[in-house]
Design a protein around this motif. Sequence first.
Motif, PDB file in Angstrom:
ATOM      1  N   LYS A 178      -1.797  23.014   5.580  1.00  0.00           N
ATOM      2  CA  LYS A 178      -0.182  23.022   5.011  1.00  0.00           C
ATOM      3  C   LYS A 178       0.185  21.751   4.383  1.00  0.00           C
ATOM      4  N   ILE A 179      -0.049  20.674   4.924  1.00  0.00           N
ATOM      5  CA  ILE A 179       0.259  19.336   4.477  1.00  0.00           C
ATOM      6  C   ILE A 179      -0.430  19.093   2.989  1.00  0.00           C
ATOM      7  N   ILE A 180      -1.632  19.541   3.065  1.00  0.00           N
ATOM      8  CA  ILE A 180      -2.505  19.686   1.686  1.00  0.00           C
ATOM      9  C   ILE A 180      -1.809  20.334   0.675  1.00  0.00           C
ATOM     10  N   ASP A 181      -1.345  21.549   1.058  1.00  0.00           N
ATOM     11  CA  ASP A 181      -0.484  22.530   0.101  1.00  0.00           C
ATOM     12  C   ASP A 181       0.382  21.943  -0.515  1.00  0.00           C
ATOM     13  N   LEU A 182       1.288  20.799   0.015  1.00  0.00           N
ATOM     14  CA  LEU A 182       2.425  20.116  -0.180  1.00  0.00           C
ATOM     15  C   LEU A 182       2.149  19.054  -1.243  1.00  0.00           C
ATOM     16  N   ALA A 183       0.781  18.845  -1.266  1.00  0.00           N
ATOM     17  CA  ALA A 183       0.190  17.815  -2.244  1.00  0.00           C
ATOM     18  C   ALA A 183       0.984  16.126  -2.163  1.00  0.00           C
ATOM     19  N   PRO A 184       0.893  15.895  -1.098  1.00  0.00           N
ATOM     20  CA  PRO A 184       1.645  14.385  -1.160  1.00  0.00           C
ATOM     21  C   PRO A 184       0.783  13.361  -1.574  1.00  0.00           C
ATOM     22  N   LYS A 185       1.238  12.281  -2.158  1.00  0.00           N
ATOM     23  CA  LYS A 185       0.228  11.180  -2.628  1.00  0.00           C
ATOM     24  C   LYS A 185      -0.325  10.558  -1.521  1.00  0.00           C
ATOM     25  N   THR A 186       0.173  10.365  -0.404  1.00  0.00           N
ATOM     26  CA  THR A 186      -0.325   9.678   0.875  1.00  0.00           C
ATOM     27  C   THR A 186      -0.218  10.325   2.222  1.00  0.00           C
TER      28      THR A 186
ATOM     29  N   ALA B   7      -9.135  16.844  -1.174  1.00  0.00           N
ATOM     30  CA  ALA B   7      -7.839  17.174  -1.937  1.00  0.00           C
ATOM     31  C   ALA B   7      -7.429  16.025  -2.661  1.00  0.00           C
ATOM     32  N   GLY B   8      -7.921  14.837  -2.576  1.00  0.00           N
ATOM     33  CA  GLY B   8      -7.627  13.662  -3.405  1.00  0.00           C
ATOM     34  C   GLY B   8      -6.508  13.016  -2.905  1.00  0.00           C
ATOM     35  N   ILE B   9      -6.117  13.157  -1.489  1.00  0.00           N
ATOM     36  CA  ILE B   9      -5.006  12.474  -0.726  1.00  0.00           C
ATOM     37  C   ILE B   9      -5.233  11.281  -0.084  1.00  0.00           C
ATOM     38  N   LYS B  10      -4.668  10.273  -0.570  1.00  0.00           N
ATOM     39  CA  LYS B  10      -5.233   9.022   0.158  1.00  0.00           C
ATOM     40  C   LYS B  10      -4.456   8.862   1.569  1.00  0.00           C
ATOM     41  N   ILE B  11      -5.282   8.666   2.493  1.00  0.00           N
ATOM     42  CA  ILE B  11      -4.826   8.216   4.106  1.00  0.00           C
ATOM     43  C   ILE B  11      -4.583   6.776   3.926  1.00  0.00           C
ATOM     44  N   ILE B  12      -3.518   6.469   4.353  1.00  0.00           N
ATOM     45  CA  ILE B  12      -3.288   5.014   4.235  1.00  0.00           C
ATOM     46  C   ILE B  12      -3.120   4.580   5.458  1.00  0.00           C
ATOM     47  N   ARG B  13      -3.078   5.250   6.775  1.00  0.00           N
ATOM     48  CA  ARG B  13      -3.184   4.966   7.901  1.00  0.00           C
ATOM     49  C   ARG B  13      -3.905   6.041   9.164  1.00  0.00           C
TER      50      ARG B  13
ATOM     51  N   SER C 181      -9.759  12.258  20.003  1.00  0.00           N
ATOM     52  CA  SER C 181      -8.950  12.273  18.939  1.00  0.00           C
ATOM     53  C   SER C 181      -9.673  11.764  17.884  1.00  0.00           C
ATOM     54  N   ALA C 182     -10.908  10.954  18.054  1.00  0.00           N
ATOM     55  CA  ALA C 182     -11.623  10.507  16.774  1.00  0.00           C
ATOM     56  C   ALA C 182     -12.465  11.819  16.222  1.00  0.00           C
ATOM     57  N   GLU C 183     -12.998  12.601  17.056  1.00  0.00           N
ATOM     58  CA  GLU C 183     -13.614  13.591  16.717  1.00  0.00           C
ATOM     59  C   GLU C 183     -12.934  14.691  15.995  1.00  0.00           C
ATOM     60  N   LEU C 184     -11.737  14.813  16.675  1.00  0.00           N
ATOM     61  CA  LEU C 184     -10.632  15.761  15.532  1.00  0.00           C
ATOM     62  C   LEU C 184     -10.220  15.127  14.212  1.00  0.00           C
ATOM     63  N   CYS C 185     -10.115  13.951  14.405  1.00  0.00           N
ATOM     64  CA  CYS C 185      -9.559  13.274  12.893  1.00  0.00           C
ATOM     65  C   CYS C 185     -10.929  13.162  11.932  1.00  0.00           C
ATOM     66  N   ALA C 186     -12.143  12.991  12.559  1.00  0.00           N
ATOM     67  CA  ALA C 186     -13.382  13.319  11.775  1.00  0.00           C
ATOM     68  C   ALA C 186     -13.317  14.386  10.979  1.00  0.00           C
ATOM     69  N   ARG C 187     -12.701  15.736  11.448  1.00  0.00           N
ATOM     70  CA  ARG C 187     -12.669  17.086  10.866  1.00  0.00           C
ATOM     71  C   ARG C 187     -11.506  16.923   9.902  1.00  0.00           C
ATOM     72  N   LEU C 188     -10.656  16.162  10.074  1.00  0.00           N
ATOM     73  CA  LEU C 188      -9.191  16.427   9.183  1.00  0.00           C
ATOM     74  C   LEU C 188      -9.521  15.326   7.887  1.00  0.00           C
ATOM     75  N   VAL C 189     -10.045  14.055   8.252  1.00  0.00           N
ATOM     76  CA  VAL C 189     -10.257  13.084   7.227  1.00  0.00           C
ATOM     77  C   VAL C 189     -10.865  13.575   5.865  1.00  0.00           C
ATOM     78  N   PRO C 190     -12.201  14.520   6.011  1.00  0.00           N
ATOM     79  CA  PRO C 190     -12.622  14.817   4.722  1.00  0.00           C
ATOM     80  C   PRO C 190     -11.929  15.982   4.071  1.00  0.00           C
TER      81      PRO C 190
ATOM     82  N   SER D 243      -9.672  -0.393  16.996  1.00  0.00           N
ATOM     83  CA  SER D 243     -10.181   0.160  15.624  1.00  0.00           C
ATOM     84  C   SER D 243     -10.401   1.621  15.706  1.00  0.00           C
ATOM     85  N   PHE D 244      -9.514   2.184  15.645  1.00  0.00           N
ATOM     86  CA  PHE D 244      -9.543   3.705  15.406  1.00  0.00           C
ATOM     87  C   PHE D 244     -10.169   4.234  14.212  1.00  0.00           C
ATOM     88  N   GLY D 245      -9.697   3.788  13.157  1.00  0.00           N
ATOM     89  CA  GLY D 245     -10.299   4.017  11.799  1.00  0.00           C
ATOM     90  C   GLY D 245     -11.673   3.787  11.741  1.00  0.00           C
ATOM     91  N   GLU D 246     -12.266   2.825  12.454  1.00  0.00           N
ATOM     92  CA  GLU D 246     -13.659   2.657  12.292  1.00  0.00           C
ATOM     93  C   GLU D 246     -14.249   3.564  13.358  1.00  0.00           C
TER      94      GLU D 246
END
Length: 323
Positions: free
Chosen positions: A175-183, A228-234, A214-223, A255-258
């Motif tokens: 639903k967030i992707i549908d709103l097409a945010p920049k970040t 969708a071309g939306i930049k993840i800034i944090r 949490s990392a396992e779930l986010c590993a599904r969300l990030v791709p 180092s959650f991002g890593e």
Amino acid sequence: MRRGNISIFVPHQGCPCACSFCNQKTITGQDTQPTADDVKKTVETALRKKGYDYEIAFFGGSFTAIDREYMLELLGAAYPYVKSGQVKGIRISTRPDCIDEDVLDILKKYGVTSIELGAQSMDDEVLSANRRGHTAQDVVSASKLIKNYGFELGLQMMTGLYKDTDEKAIETAKKIIDLAPKTVRIYPTVVLKGTYLAELYLSEKYKPLNADDSAELCARLVPMFEKAGIKIIRLGLHSSNAIKKNMLAGGFHDSFGELVKSRIMVSKILEFPPGDYQVFVNPKSLSKLKGNNKSNIYLLIERGYNIKIITDNGIDVDELRIK
């Protein structure tokens, strides 16, 4: 030039609700309110460091819900730097239900260029259970209005909230992707002392996701966002002694991002059926592939994978070739 934020925290100002997870003093490490002079001093100090394309960022509360005169005082201190071209604009964060045409007119006048909304979830049950005080439709309406005014839109989501599930988090991402945010910013829930979530956790009514889950779930969300071309800034909260001291449970990692990137890499192998494989990886990504203390290697072994890792400078960083 590199992009940089001149961050000014306005902790817990303007928030009409006490959200289940919120303890701004712990998150920001401060509870004093900045003045116009503080804004000027902070900006002047930052501008001494050259080579950055700066943006002034008011974070920490619900900026458009604070006392109007105080908001104008802060914006008035920041705007001259936008007008002079010393900074490229002003970024603010606020709540979806604290956006309307009147406030957007003011923000436009004072050089605000980017608005981040704390959506947190697009599921009304999750929002209500965590005392957010707004609905998913408020996020939709505010996002559309912000974009119509020409502001850059950023949206923030949280994972692992009370009453949330992995499936609901994935639907929130869609639903967030549908709103097409920049970040987008993605924050795994951290249970802090003095919050409603802490009460629920200590009474065993709520079981938060740990860092690995949490990392396992986010590993599904990030791709999903990347596709969708939306930049993840944090990804994850900034590390601080205050958070470590006051955290009871949840998805915090220095180092959650890593950690998420590591999970994404191993998930590419898991797309293949169990068996023997050669895995080619850039040397810079070798440690991510193996995981912390070789956790990914042990995971693969447990699931029936026998891999031979071959480093190859011809492979892009964080990519794999599997055969």
